[in-house]
Design a protein around this motif. Structure first.
Motif, PDB file in Angstrom:
ATOM      1  N   PHE A  96       0.823  -1.156  -0.020  1.00 27.07           N
ATOM      2  CA  PHE A  96       0.309   0.098  -0.127  1.00 27.07           C
ATOM      3  C   PHE A  96       0.825   1.303  -0.044  1.00 27.07           C
ATOM      4  O   PHE A  96       0.775   2.148  -0.802  1.00 27.07           O
ATOM      5  N   ASP A  97       1.894   1.040   0.917  1.00 25.92           N
ATOM      6  CA  ASP A  97       2.595   2.389   0.982  1.00 25.92           C
ATOM      7  C   ASP A  97       3.455   2.459  -0.278  1.00 25.92           C
ATOM      8  O   ASP A  97       3.634   3.825  -0.792  1.00 25.92           O
ATOM      9  N   VAL A  98       4.105   1.643  -0.839  1.00 29.07           N
ATOM     10  CA  VAL A  98       4.552   1.798  -2.326  1.00 29.07           C
ATOM     11  C   VAL A  98       3.837   2.471  -3.066  1.00 29.07           C
ATOM     12  O   VAL A  98       4.223   3.606  -3.807  1.00 29.07           O
ATOM     13  N   LEU A  99       2.622   2.030  -3.099  1.00 25.09           N
ATOM     14  CA  LEU A  99       1.495   2.468  -4.274  1.00 25.09           C
ATOM     15  C   LEU A  99       1.158   3.813  -3.932  1.00 25.09           C
ATOM     16  O   LEU A  99       0.746   4.682  -4.688  1.00 25.09           O
ATOM     17  N   THR A 100       1.415   4.420  -2.788  1.00 20.02           N
ATOM     18  CA  THR A 100       1.009   5.768  -2.421  1.00 20.02           C
ATOM     19  C   THR A 100       2.134   6.765  -2.610  1.00 20.02           C
ATOM     20  O   THR A 100       1.807   7.850  -2.594  1.00 20.02           O
ATOM     21  N   TYR A 142       6.411  -2.959  -9.025  1.00 22.81           N
ATOM     22  CA  TYR A 142       5.691  -3.846  -9.707  1.00 22.81           C
ATOM     23  C   TYR A 142       4.846  -5.040  -9.004  1.00 22.81           C
ATOM     24  O   TYR A 142       3.931  -5.549  -9.109  1.00 22.81           O
ATOM     25  N   VAL A 143       5.653  -5.280  -8.002  1.00 24.73           N
ATOM     26  CA  VAL A 143       5.122  -6.588  -6.607  1.00 24.73           C
ATOM     27  C   VAL A 143       3.880  -5.778  -6.458  1.00 24.73           C
ATOM     28  O   VAL A 143       2.731  -6.478  -6.202  1.00 24.73           O
ATOM     29  N   ALA A 144       3.807  -4.647  -5.677  1.00 25.85           N
ATOM     30  CA  ALA A 144       2.654  -3.824  -5.098  1.00 25.85           C
ATOM     31  C   ALA A 144       1.522  -3.546  -6.066  1.00 25.85           C
ATOM     32  O   ALA A 144       0.192  -3.983  -5.735  1.00 25.85           O
ATOM     33  N   HIS A 145       1.945  -3.183  -7.389  1.00 22.46           N
ATOM     34  CA  HIS A 145       0.931  -3.265  -8.500  1.00 22.46           C
ATOM     35  C   HIS A 145       0.189  -4.382  -8.932  1.00 22.46           C
ATOM     36  O   HIS A 145      -0.990  -4.530  -8.931  1.00 22.46           O
ATOM     37  N   ARG A 146       0.897  -5.527  -8.600  1.00 22.43           N
ATOM     38  CA  ARG A 146       0.320  -7.010  -9.234  1.00 22.43           C
ATOM     39  C   ARG A 146      -0.359  -7.229  -8.071  1.00 22.43           C
ATOM     40  O   ARG A 146      -1.551  -7.887  -8.323  1.00 22.43           O
TER      41      ARG A 146
END
Ligand SMILES: C[N+](C)(C)CCCC[C@H](N)C(=O)O
Ligand SMILES: O=C(O)CCC(=O)C(=O)O
Ligand SMILES: [Fe+2]
Length: 434
Positions: free
Chosen positions: A302-306, A366-370
């Motif tokens: 979640f953190d990475v995507l924010t 990419y891992v978080a987006h997946r």
């Protein structure tokens, strides 16, 4: 983890602890200090350190507030809320007639004239109000409930009410049935419609004349049309008149629109004026529900995507249309003060080259987006609806993803985008808190 930025929470001493500190000497001191400026109190230096932890109470003590003047801020306790108020903030928000124009709701005070080291010269309080006198004798009065509502501590935990949904929740949701006539003629119906829209991120108006004009009239009842490179009201078939897959018959996976605008369009209306053929159902997925599931299951994702800014891009050179749009921002957008999600920017078709972060962060992303994509694609999170002439679907394009099934035959879809600010403005006018 990318980006060291973490919104730091102010450490708040608990009320209990403060009382424990202050007990004993507090009672004795109160009479001596009445009406004095605590930091100038001649007794202060002579007192043992613990005695400085003292509170001023409004009278009677059980009602109203207690306050404590620190060197750089006022600490105010009012009905279980502990607020820490900066002195410049307190001067700046003064609602006296010379500082604030209640006719225009605008500040008249020139904040740049406020001494950044300003401190009150006197404070007193009663049951509902705190009175602050400044060194130049100007007096600021604050309603305690006003402060409780407007202070950082008073509002930081507030999040916009919403029903996060999946297919099962939606099935039980009993969304209101609002008709064109109802919406156009009745304020109650209008409000019911907007409340549902704000809670669920989408809503339907039924029994609308199957025309662009009626669709436009509904749009204008709710807000202001957001004109864009697609026009004001758009109306399209699968004729590839524009350089985008939307203008074909192929399936479109879940996405939000206009991720390539710096501010993606807030709301989208769809009205299918005609379809002679098969397929073409519309898919809806609650992006906030999926994102919240990620936040629960894997906060690092979640953190990475924010935090990782991503570009989206629209490049079109078809017939007379020449457009190149670029929008930048993270996939998940949250408010820094309470981490509330307010916008999802997810469109794998329109995502541009990632060149905003180095390779190792790219991989984390990419891992978080997946993980997010997997969540968004769970069948239990999908709602499928068939758009028909007469039904306008409103979608919150900052929250709910849409997609469509491949179709055959002639299909004509019209609609428009709305400016988000103006939809919220309408809602506030109707008394809805947004
Ligand atoms: C709705 N309307 C057909 C006008 C626009 C379609 C925009 C399509 C674009 N790929 C996007 O997702 O933003
Ligand atoms: O054809 C549809 O139902 C929707 C296509 C689409 O995603 C759009 O126009 O934004
Ligand atoms: Fe779309």
């Amino acid at each position: 983890m990318y980006g060291a930025f973490k919104y730091r929470e102010t450490k708040i001493m608990t009320w209990d602890r403060l009382l424990r500190f202050g007990s004993g000497v507090q009672h004795l001191l109160r009479a001596d200090l009445q009406g004095q400026r605590p930091w100038q109190c001649p007794m202060r230096k002579a007192l043992p350190a613990l005695a400085l932890q003292r509170w001023q109470h409004s009278v009677p003590e059980t009602l109203g507030c207690s306050w404590w003047l620190h060197n750089d801020h006022l600490e105010l306790k009012y009905s279980d809320l502990v607020m820490r108020l900066d002195y410049v903030w307190l001067r700046d928000h003064c609602r006296s007639p010379s500082c604030y124009n209640t006719k225009t709701n605008q500040r008249s005070l020139d904040t740049a004239q406020v001494d950044l080291t300003i401190k009150p010269s006197e404070i007193r309080s009663d049951k509902d109000t705190i009175y602050i006198t400044w060194p130049d004798k100007h007096m600021t009065k604050y309603g305690l409930s006003w402060l409780a509502k407007h202070s950082f501590e008073g509002q930081k935990d507030y999040v916009q009410p919403s029903v996060l949904w999946n297919a099962a929740i939606y099935k039980d949701a009993q969304m209101p049935y609002v008709t064109y006539n109802g919406l156009m003629d009745s304020v109650d119906e209008f409000k019911k419609f907007l409340e549902a829209f704000l809670l669920y991120g989408f809503s339907v108006v039924d029994e609308v004349p199957a025309s662009i004009e009626a669709t436009e009239a509904v749009a204008l009842r709710i807000g202001i049309i957001r004109e864009s490179i697609y026009g004001r009201m758009w109306d399209f078939t699968s004729d590839f008149s524009r350089g985008d897959t939307a203008y074909t018959k192929v399936a479109l996976d879940r996405h939000v629109d206009t991720t390539y605008f710096q501010e993606p369009c807030g709301v989208q209306l769809f009205h299918c004026l005609r379809h002679d053929g098969t397929g073409g159902r519309t898919l809806l997925v609650d992006g906030f529900n999926a994102a919240e599931n990620i936040r629960k299951e894997n906060p690092d994702h979640f953190d990475v995507l924010t935090k990782v800014p991503i570009k989206h891009e629209y490049i079109e050179n078809v017939a007379d249309y020449h457009n190149h749009m670029i929008g930048v921002g993270p996939v998940l957008n949250i408010y820094p003060w309470n981490n509330e999600l307010y916008m999802i920017r997810y469109n794998n078709y329109d995502r541009a080259v990632i060149n905003t972060v180095p390779y190792d962060v790219v991989h984390q992303w990419y891992v978080a987006h997946r993980a997010l994509t997997t969540e968004l694609r769970k069948p239990e999170n999908e709602i499928w609806v068939k758009l028909k002439p007469g039904k306008i679907l409103f979608v919150d394009n900052w929250r709910v993803l849409h997609g469509r099934e491949a179709f055959t035959g002639y299909r004509r879809l019209c609609g428009c985008y709305l400016t988000r600010d103006d939809v919220l403005n309408t809602a506030r006018f109707l008394g809805i808190k947004v």
